[in-house]
Design a protein around this motif. Structure first.
Motif, PDB file in Angstrom:
ATOM      1  N   LEU A 318       0.857  -1.179   0.000  1.00  0.00           N
ATOM      2  CA  LEU A 318       0.000   0.000   0.000  1.00  0.00           C
ATOM      3  C   LEU A 318       0.903   1.242   0.000  1.00  0.00           C
ATOM      4  N   MET A 319       0.648   2.154  -0.926  1.00  0.00           N
ATOM      5  CA  MET A 319       1.499   3.332  -1.088  1.00  0.00           C
ATOM      6  C   MET A 319       0.754   4.595  -0.666  1.00  0.00           C
ATOM      7  N   ARG A 320       1.529   5.628  -0.345  1.00  0.00           N
ATOM      8  CA  ARG A 320       0.917   6.904  -0.012  1.00  0.00           C
ATOM      9  C   ARG A 320       0.402   7.553  -1.305  1.00  0.00           C
ATOM     10  N   GLY A 321      -0.909   7.879  -1.310  1.00  0.00           N
ATOM     11  CA  GLY A 321      -1.527   8.451  -2.491  1.00  0.00           C
ATOM     12  C   GLY A 321      -2.012   9.869  -2.260  1.00  0.00           C
ATOM     13  N   PRO A 322      -2.385  10.558  -3.324  1.00  0.00           N
ATOM     14  CA  PRO A 322      -2.792  11.962  -3.195  1.00  0.00           C
ATOM     15  C   PRO A 322      -4.142  12.152  -2.502  1.00  0.00           C
ATOM     16  N   ASN A 323      -4.947  11.073  -2.426  1.00  0.00           N
ATOM     17  CA  ASN A 323      -6.310  11.211  -1.892  1.00  0.00           C
ATOM     18  C   ASN A 323      -6.507  10.428  -0.598  1.00  0.00           C
ATOM     19  N   ASP A 324      -5.418  10.071   0.083  1.00  0.00           N
ATOM     20  CA  ASP A 324      -5.534   9.245   1.292  1.00  0.00           C
ATOM     21  C   ASP A 324      -6.382   9.906   2.370  1.00  0.00           C
ATOM     22  N   ALA A 325      -6.408  11.230   2.405  1.00  0.00           N
ATOM     23  CA  ALA A 325      -7.125  11.922   3.474  1.00  0.00           C
ATOM     24  C   ALA A 325      -8.614  11.625   3.463  1.00  0.00           C
ATOM     25  N   VAL A 326      -9.175  11.295   2.292  1.00  0.00           N
ATOM     26  CA  VAL A 326     -10.622  11.040   2.201  1.00  0.00           C
ATOM     27  C   VAL A 326     -10.931   9.561   2.025  1.00  0.00           C
ATOM     28  N   LEU A 327      -9.928   8.703   2.068  1.00  0.00           N
ATOM     29  CA  LEU A 327     -10.148   7.261   1.920  1.00  0.00           C
ATOM     30  C   LEU A 327     -10.272   6.607   3.293  1.00  0.00           C
ATOM     31  N   LYS A 328     -10.859   5.421   3.318  1.00  0.00           N
ATOM     32  CA  LYS A 328     -11.084   4.710   4.575  1.00  0.00           C
ATOM     33  C   LYS A 328      -9.923   3.772   4.868  1.00  0.00           C
ATOM     34  N   PHE A 329      -9.450   3.851   6.100  1.00  0.00           N
ATOM     35  CA  PHE A 329      -8.385   2.967   6.582  1.00  0.00           C
ATOM     36  C   PHE A 329      -8.825   2.393   7.919  1.00  0.00           C
ATOM     37  N   PRO A 330      -8.374   1.176   8.279  1.00  0.00           N
ATOM     38  CA  PRO A 330      -7.405   0.374   7.538  1.00  0.00           C
ATOM     39  C   PRO A 330      -7.969  -0.216   6.241  1.00  0.00           C
ATOM     40  N   PHE A 331      -7.081  -0.546   5.345  1.00  0.00           N
ATOM     41  CA  PHE A 331      -7.436  -1.162   4.061  1.00  0.00           C
ATOM     42  C   PHE A 331      -7.797  -2.614   4.348  1.00  0.00           C
ATOM     43  N   ASN A 332      -9.037  -3.051   3.991  1.00  0.00           N
ATOM     44  CA  ASN A 332      -9.476  -4.403   4.370  1.00  0.00           C
ATOM     45  C   ASN A 332     -10.090  -5.187   3.219  1.00  0.00           C
ATOM     46  N   TYR A 333      -9.611  -4.919   1.993  1.00  0.00           N
ATOM     47  CA  TYR A 333     -10.163  -5.603   0.814  1.00  0.00           C
ATOM     48  C   TYR A 333      -9.281  -6.779   0.409  1.00  0.00           C
TER      49      TYR A 333
END
Length: 444
Positions: A318-333
């Motif tokens: 998992l990499m740091r992306g430009p839109n991480d602030a509005v994405l849900k974490f932790p990543f569970n897919y």
């Protein structure tokens, strides 16, 4: 050229004097074995297999004699008095003064052979022939001839009664002197004419020299401009190459959570992994959507950890992306990996894993990349290293990474991965839904 002469040479410290030519050091060399110095030209004149210091007789090999640039720099402030005029200054400016004011200072100086008759000009040996043709020298010759003539006439008057024929000899001598005088006068006229032509030629030469200097300056300016242009072009080419690479990378970027990774030069990469020159390689980044998660895969071709030398290890990053602030974490897919069988049999190697949401690997990235996590024993090396295996063709391997946002049933995965990757994603999704419906009907 040997060292430099100066009027105050006897007042200088001996360390500034060459022990070979007894002049001021020019381009000093230092003998490392004893520390003494001599002129560069004086060393060349004595260049032998073993060099002996002329000051203390210490032997030294040629490689132990080197330019003393620091001492040479210190000498540049040495105060000097010109040996040929009243100029005084420092060594730094003395070279330029000699070139400008005394361009022939290096030549040996001799007196004219007619010095006793009044031609007292001191002339270099190389310029003596030209001096003999000068007006001054020829006038001295005429005076000398007149003097001899006068003395001869006096002698004739004192011996008029002799019967030995001296009167006839003296008369012939007088005539020869007159002829010499007329010849010298004609020669002087020719010299005057030559000097006038020389002045004219000097003017032409100065004009041509100025023209050549202007042309040379123009060429230098053009060369500097061309060099600057070349450098700019090189920079532009590098920028274009970089942009082309970025464009190619963007063309390959996937925005639907899946990525088909082509690994070219497989055998060389496998050998690098075996020898630990490069144990792992990364896939290009891809995204879950145009504004989604940024991801990539990491492959250990010769295994990692407990799987080393037995399996290929495949991980998700998992990499740091430009839109991480509005994405849900932790990543569970769920993440699925597929190593393609490149033959019609399509016996793909498929494996999946679900992220551990407590692991730092699936939290919001705080650096460029999180720690990789995935399947250490993804594919057996015994199969991959086998000659003619279906997973490596034309020295290339294909791996597909799928982030499963739809929770695709595990039984449906072989069908999904058998679909033609060249079809648009919406067509693939339609076929997947139809296949899922068919299977649901059959199961009911």
């Amino acid at each position: 050229m040997p060292g430099l002469q100066a009027r105050n040479i006897n007042t200088l410290h001996t360390k500034h004097i060459c022990p070979v030519c007894s002049l001021i050091l020019r381009h000093p060399l230092q003998i490392n074995t004893c520390g003494h110095r001599l002129c560069q030209s004086c060393f060349r004149h004595n260049n032998q297999a073993t060099f002996t210091c002329p000051q203390c007789q210490t032997p030294a090999a040629p490689h132990q004699i080197a330019p003393d640039r620091g001492f040479n720099n210190d000498m540049q402030s040495l105060p000097l008095l010109c040996s040929l005029c009243q100029w005084n200054g420092v060594l730094r400016d003395y070279h330029e003064h000699l070139v400008q004011a005394h361009p022939h200072h290096e030549q040996i100086i001799d007196g004219c052979v007619l010095k006793d008759f009044g031609c007292d000009e001191e002339v270099s040996r190389s310029g003596m022939t030209e001096h003999y043709r000068s007006r001054q020298h020829q006038e001295v010759m005429m005076k000398m001839a007149e003097q001899i003539k006068s003395q001869s006439r006096g002698g004739q008057m004192s011996h008029t009664d002799d019967g030995d024929g001296n009167g006839s000899i003296l008369q012939d001598f007088d005539e020869n002197v007159d002829v010499l005088g007329r010849g010298i006068a004609m020669l002087n006229e020719a010299i005057d004419q030559d000097q006038a032509e020389i002045v004219e030629y000097d003017g032409r030469i100065r004009s041509l020299t100025e023209s050549v200097s202007k042309i040379k300056l123009s060429i230098q300016e053009e060369s500097a401009f061309l060099e600057a242009t070349k450098q700019n072009l090189d920079v532009l080419r590098q920028q274009v190459t970089s942009l082309e690479g970025k464009v190619d990378n963007w063309r390959q970027v996937s925005n639907d959570g899946t990525y088909t990774w082509k690994i070219s030069g497989f055998r060389e990469k496998l050998n690098d992994a075996r020898s630990e020159r490069q144990t792992s390689i990364y896939s290009p980044p891809f995204y879950s959507s145009p504004s989604g998660y940024k991801m990539r895969a990491r492959l250990y071709l010769h295994g990692d950890g407990n799987a080393r030398r037995t399996h290929m290890s495949l991980f998700f990053v998992l990499m740091r992306g430009p839109n991480d602030a509005v994405l849900k974490f932790p990543f569970n897919y769920k993440v699925t990996f597929c190593l393609y069988d490149q033959t019609p049999q399509q016996r793909h190697i498929i494996d999946s894993f679900r992220p551990d949401i407590k692991s730092n690997s699936f939290q919001r990235p705080r650096t460029d990349m999180n720690i990789a996590s995935g399947i250490p024993k993804f594919a057996q090396l015994a199969i991959i290293e086998q000659e003619g295996n279906p997973y490596v063709r034309d020295d290339a391997m294909f791996i597909r990474i799928i982030v499963d946002f739809n929770e695709t049933p595990k039984t449906l995965l072989p069908y999904v991965l058998s679909l033609n990757p060249g079809m648009p994603i919406h067509v693939q999704q339609k076929l997947m839904r139809e296949e899922e419906k068919k299977r649901a009907v059959l199961e009911s």
